[in-house]
Design a protein around this motif. Structure first.
Motif, PDB file in Angstrom:
ATOM      1  N   VAL A   1       0.919  -1.307   0.076  1.00  0.00           N
ATOM      2  CA  VAL A   1       0.086  -0.221   0.075  1.00  0.00           C
ATOM      3  C   VAL A   1       0.957   1.198   0.000  1.00  0.00           C
ATOM      4  N   THR A   2       0.992   1.897  -0.850  1.00  0.00           N
ATOM      5  CA  THR A   2       1.698   3.215  -1.162  1.00  0.00           C
ATOM      6  C   THR A   2       0.627   4.375  -1.191  1.00  0.00           C
ATOM      7  N   LEU A   3       1.113   5.285  -0.175  1.00  0.00           N
ATOM      8  CA  LEU A   3       0.464   6.379   0.131  1.00  0.00           C
ATOM      9  C   LEU A   3       0.919   7.599  -0.864  1.00  0.00           C
ATOM     10  N   PHE A   4       0.133   8.579  -1.103  1.00  0.00           N
ATOM     11  CA  PHE A   4       0.690   9.487  -1.927  1.00  0.00           C
ATOM     12  C   PHE A   4      -0.228  10.787  -2.124  1.00  0.00           C
ATOM     13  N   ALA A   5       0.092  12.040  -2.526  1.00  0.00           N
ATOM     14  CA  ALA A   5      -0.719  12.989  -2.628  1.00  0.00           C
ATOM     15  C   ALA A   5      -0.603  13.342  -4.109  1.00  0.00           C
ATOM     16  N   PRO A   6      -1.664  13.369  -4.731  1.00  0.00           N
ATOM     17  CA  PRO A   6      -1.731  13.632  -6.507  1.00  0.00           C
ATOM     18  C   PRO A   6      -1.298  15.335  -6.643  1.00  0.00           C
ATOM     19  N   PHE A   7      -1.828  16.066  -5.546  1.00  0.00           N
ATOM     20  CA  PHE A   7      -1.467  17.666  -5.772  1.00  0.00           C
ATOM     21  C   PHE A   7      -0.982  17.992  -4.488  1.00  0.00           C
ATOM     22  N   ALA A   8      -0.365  19.142  -4.500  1.00  0.00           N
ATOM     23  CA  ALA A   8       0.145  19.837  -3.311  1.00  0.00           C
ATOM     24  C   ALA A   8      -0.779  20.694  -2.605  1.00  0.00           C
ATOM     25  N   MET A   9      -0.800  20.337  -0.858  1.00  0.00           N
ATOM     26  CA  MET A   9      -1.642  20.952  -0.430  1.00  0.00           C
ATOM     27  C   MET A   9      -1.054  20.976   0.961  1.00  0.00           C
ATOM     28  N   PRO A  10      -0.937  22.201   1.762  1.00  0.00           N
ATOM     29  CA  PRO A  10      -0.459  22.352   3.016  1.00  0.00           C
ATOM     30  C   PRO A  10      -1.212  21.319   3.879  1.00  0.00           C
ATOM     31  N   LEU A  11      -0.141  20.688   4.775  1.00  0.00           N
ATOM     32  CA  LEU A  11      -0.653  19.596   5.758  1.00  0.00           C
ATOM     33  C   LEU A  11      -0.920  20.555   6.858  1.00  0.00           C
ATOM     34  N   PRO A  12      -2.262  20.093   7.400  1.00  0.00           N
ATOM     35  CA  PRO A  12      -3.011  20.864   8.577  1.00  0.00           C
ATOM     36  C   PRO A  12      -2.278  20.588   9.696  1.00  0.00           C
ATOM     37  N   GLY A  13      -1.411  19.312   9.815  1.00  0.00           N
ATOM     38  CA  GLY A  13      -1.050  19.008  11.379  1.00  0.00           C
ATOM     39  C   GLY A  13      -0.055  17.755  10.815  1.00  0.00           C
ATOM     40  N   ALA A  14       0.433  17.133  11.916  1.00  0.00           N
ATOM     41  CA  ALA A  14       1.505  16.079  11.933  1.00  0.00           C
ATOM     42  C   ALA A  14       0.295  14.996  11.658  1.00  0.00           C
ATOM     43  N   LEU A  15       0.728  14.035  10.711  1.00  0.00           N
ATOM     44  CA  LEU A  15      -0.043  12.993  10.058  1.00  0.00           C
ATOM     45  C   LEU A  15       0.485  11.566  10.764  1.00  0.00           C
ATOM     46  N   VAL A  16      -0.542  10.772  11.104  1.00  0.00           N
ATOM     47  CA  VAL A  16      -0.378   9.451  11.622  1.00  0.00           C
ATOM     48  C   VAL A  16      -1.366   8.408  10.681  1.00  0.00           C
ATOM     49  N   PHE A  17      -0.826   7.389  10.218  1.00  0.00           N
ATOM     50  CA  PHE A  17      -1.763   6.594   9.290  1.00  0.00           C
ATOM     51  C   PHE A  17      -1.860   5.207   9.948  1.00  0.00           C
ATOM     52  N   ASP A  18      -2.912   4.676   9.943  1.00  0.00           N
ATOM     53  CA  ASP A  18      -3.488   3.439  10.558  1.00  0.00           C
ATOM     54  C   ASP A  18      -3.844   2.785   9.413  1.00  0.00           C
ATOM     55  N   PHE A  19      -3.218   1.753   9.107  1.00  0.00           N
ATOM     56  CA  PHE A  19      -3.427   0.619   8.069  1.00  0.00           C
ATOM     57  C   PHE A  19      -4.283  -0.408   8.750  1.00  0.00           C
ATOM     58  N   GLU A  20      -5.295  -1.021   7.751  1.00  0.00           N
ATOM     59  CA  GLU A  20      -5.985  -2.097   8.115  1.00  0.00           C
ATOM     60  C   GLU A  20      -6.301  -2.915   6.854  1.00  0.00           C
ATOM     61  N   LEU A  21      -6.314  -4.085   7.090  1.00  0.00           N
ATOM     62  CA  LEU A  21      -6.773  -5.148   5.896  1.00  0.00           C
ATOM     63  C   LEU A  21      -8.095  -5.828   6.558  1.00  0.00           C
ATOM     64  N   ILE A  22      -9.169  -5.636   5.799  1.00  0.00           N
ATOM     65  CA  ILE A  22     -10.492  -5.962   6.220  1.00  0.00           C
ATOM     66  C   ILE A  22     -10.905  -7.302   5.200  1.00  0.00           C
ATOM     67  N   ALA A  23     -11.274  -8.273   5.970  1.00  0.00           N
ATOM     68  CA  ALA A  23     -11.855  -9.386   4.928  1.00  0.00           C
ATOM     69  C   ALA A  23     -13.246  -9.115   4.590  1.00  0.00           C
ATOM     70  N   ALA A  24     -13.865 -10.116   3.603  1.00  0.00           N
ATOM     71  CA  ALA A  24     -15.156  -9.591   2.925  1.00  0.00           C
ATOM     72  C   ALA A  24     -16.455  -9.629   3.930  1.00  0.00           C
ATOM     73  N   ASP A  25     -15.909 -10.482   5.076  1.00  0.00           N
ATOM     74  CA  ASP A  25     -17.215 -10.429   5.974  1.00  0.00           C
ATOM     75  C   ASP A  25     -16.895  -9.365   7.125  1.00  0.00           C
ATOM     76  N   GLY A  26     -16.074  -8.241   6.803  1.00  0.00           N
ATOM     77  CA  GLY A  26     -15.981  -7.046   7.701  1.00  0.00           C
ATOM     78  C   GLY A  26     -14.925  -7.246   8.869  1.00  0.00           C
ATOM     79  N   SER A  27     -14.304  -8.498   8.865  1.00  0.00           N
ATOM     80  CA  SER A  27     -13.527  -8.717  10.066  1.00  0.00           C
ATOM     81  C   SER A  27     -12.182  -8.029   9.854  1.00  0.00           C
ATOM     82  N   ARG A  28     -11.133  -7.726  10.566  1.00  0.00           N
ATOM     83  CA  ARG A  28      -9.940  -7.149  10.491  1.00  0.00           C
ATOM     84  C   ARG A  28      -8.915  -8.007  10.695  1.00  0.00           C
ATOM     85  N   VAL A  29      -8.175  -8.415   9.621  1.00  0.00           N
ATOM     86  CA  VAL A  29      -7.205  -9.526   9.718  1.00  0.00           C
ATOM     87  C   VAL A  29      -5.891  -8.925   9.938  1.00  0.00           C
TER      88      VAL A  29
END
Length: 500
Positions: free
Chosen positions: A118-146
């Motif tokens: 999973v590669t994060l990116f910003a297609p255009f430049a925009m000022p960042l409104p604060g410090a960023l933290v990213f939570d990554f999740e993989l969700i199965a088809a039944d809605g459970s987090r794996v």
């Protein structure tokens, strides 16, 4: 199972290789996919909206974007959700990701394709409104987090612009199936609220995908030689979607890479069994309608459950031709994609004419194809043959640049048409209007589209003349969502035209 939070180092371990392989055009193609997806979210919110709501959305989308095409969509989405499109809302609308490969193969020989990156990116430049933290999740088809992990590296705007943040998701212990990658963006520690934009994409795990794809590619040249001339572009178009996914190029709409591979395998087996390429294949099928250069004319055909290749059906046919990809109503266009793929139209209008007993097909926009007018004429003929409608005329619905092409070439198209709709562009000259005869034509000006002024002049010229030319609808639909928001008007016109 839920994985422990990964440290920063593993998350960015693949940065160097990933960034080197993903140039600006590649990133722009994925960025435009995200813009289209945000527009699709707005479309969902606007279906069934009243005229005042549509007008406000149309005004916002036709307004200035300050060089960031996501901003008008974010403002319109926020208005629909009853919140303010502040800097954080706009950033969450903008943040994008590509999820590669679309199908992870834990048994594949290519190590990079055994996991989901999973590669994060910003297609255009925009000022960042604060410090960023990213939570990554993989969700199965039944809605459970794996699986889950957190990236708290506090990336810079340059990191996001250059797509330097990569989260590798292990798949060795995951069963085959469909999953959803979800990325939650925390700004200065704050999680998104219930109305904030989310970032989620579908992906798949399928053991044997690499070997099955490569076996299909190896069988393809021989199958193309053996199948009929008419079937050759159909098979090539089905194979093209598998090559796209295998190569890691952006999709249109959402990933159906497993279905694409299954269709190709079925088509190849049909050829081996000396059957038509599309025998036993139904639903929404991506094909090519010719074998032109540099590639075929892409289409999606909606094949009903009782479809049988070569059978004369006699059902009416409605064909949609898309507008060229655009960031706004100016001439500004993305470098990639050069054409809007037909899967977007099929996604937006897939149930069109359900009560009309008609067949339907969607065509890619002008842009990447040479000699679009001639190939459009050939595509209409190929679709009549494919659906078994013989010499019956087609109701053609064109948006934007496709409408401009159809209007300019109405003389050569007219014999193939039972009706014509031009949306947002495609002004007809007085001579062309006078030569329409009994052909029903509907024109739809769209707020913000410069071509709409010409449509208004065409409507004024046609008024009082003995021609069937009129405005399609009265609602002020937003320019990038015009066709799907006009569905009820289009179906009413289709019911009248197809009953003739």
């Amino acid at each position: 199972m839920v994985a422990r939070a990964l440290s920063v180092a593993p998350l960015i371990a693949v940065l160097a290789a990933a960034a080197a392989a993903q140039g600006p055009v590649y990133r722009e193609r994925w960025g435009y996919l995200h813009l289209e997806q945000r527009r699709a979210e707005l479309l969902h919110a606007l279906r069934g909206a009243d005229e005042d709501t549509l007008r406000r959305a149309a005004d916002v989308l036709a307004g200035p974007d300050d060089g960031v095409p996501f901003v008008p969509v974010a403002r319109a989405l926020a208005a629909q959700r009853g919140v303010t499109a502040d800097a954080t809302f706009q950033l969450r609308s903008l943040l994008s990701a590509y999820v590669l490969p679309e199908i992870a193969d834990p048994d594949g020989s290519n190590e990079a394709c055994r996991r989901i990156n999973v590669t994060l990116f910003a297609p255009f430049a925009m000022p960042l409104p604060g410090a960023l933290v990213f939570d990554f999740e993989l969700i199965a088809a039944d809605g459970s987090r794996v699986w889950s992990a957190q990236l708290d590296l506090a990336p810079t705007l340059e990191d996001l612009r250059m797509a330097r943040l990569v989260a590798p998701i292990p798949t060795a212990e995951l069963p085959d199936g469909t999953y959803f990658v979800r990325v939650v963006t925390r700004v200065d520690g704050a999680a998104p609220g219930p109305h904030d934009p989310t970032l989620q994409w579908r992906c798949h795990v399928l053991r044997g995908y690499q070997s099955r794809s490569e076996a299909a590619f190896a069988a393809l040249p021989g199958a193309l030689e053996r199948c009929s001339v008419a079937d050759r572009p159909l098979l090539a178009g089905i194979a093209h979607e598998v090559r796209r996914a295998y190569s890691g190029d952006a999709f249109d709409g959402d990933s159906d890479a497993v279905g694409d591979l299954q269709r190709l395998e079925r088509a190849l087996q049909n050829v081996a069994d000396e059957r038509p390429v599309l025998a036993g294949i139904t639903g929404f099928v991506p094909v090519w309608l010719d074998a032109g250069e540099p590639r075929g004319f892409a289409a999606v055909v909606r094949l009903p459950a009782d479809f049988a290749p070569g059978q004369r059906r006699g059902r009416p046919l409605v064909v949609f031709a898309a507008a060229t990809p655009a960031y706004d109503t100016s001439p500004r266009r993305p470098t990639a994609p050069g054409s809007r793929g037909p899967r977007w139209g099929a996604r937006e209008l897939g149930d069109f004419g359900a009560a009309l007993g008609c067949d339907a097909a969607w065509l890619e926009s002008p842009g990447e194809l040479r000699d679009y007018p001639a190939r459009l004429r050939a595509a209409l003929a190929a679709l009549r043959d494919l659906f078994g409608s013989g010499d019956a005329e087609v109701l053609l619905v064109c948006d934007g640049e496709a409408a401009a092409v159809a209007a300019l070439h109405i003389g050569s198209l007219q014999a193939q048409l039972q009706g014509l709709v031009l949306v947002g562009s495609g002004a007809l000259s007085g001579k062309a209007i006078d030569g329409l005869g009994a052909l029903p034509v509907r024109l739809q000006p769209v707020p913000g589209r410069p071509g709409s002024e010409g449509l208004e002049r065409s409507l004024a010229y046609a008024a009082g003349r003995d021609v069937d030319v009129a405005r399609l609808g009265t609602r002020p639909v937003p320019w990038p969502l015009a066709l799907p928001l006009l569905q009820s008007d289009l179906e009413a016109f289709a019911a009248r035209v197809l009953a003739r």
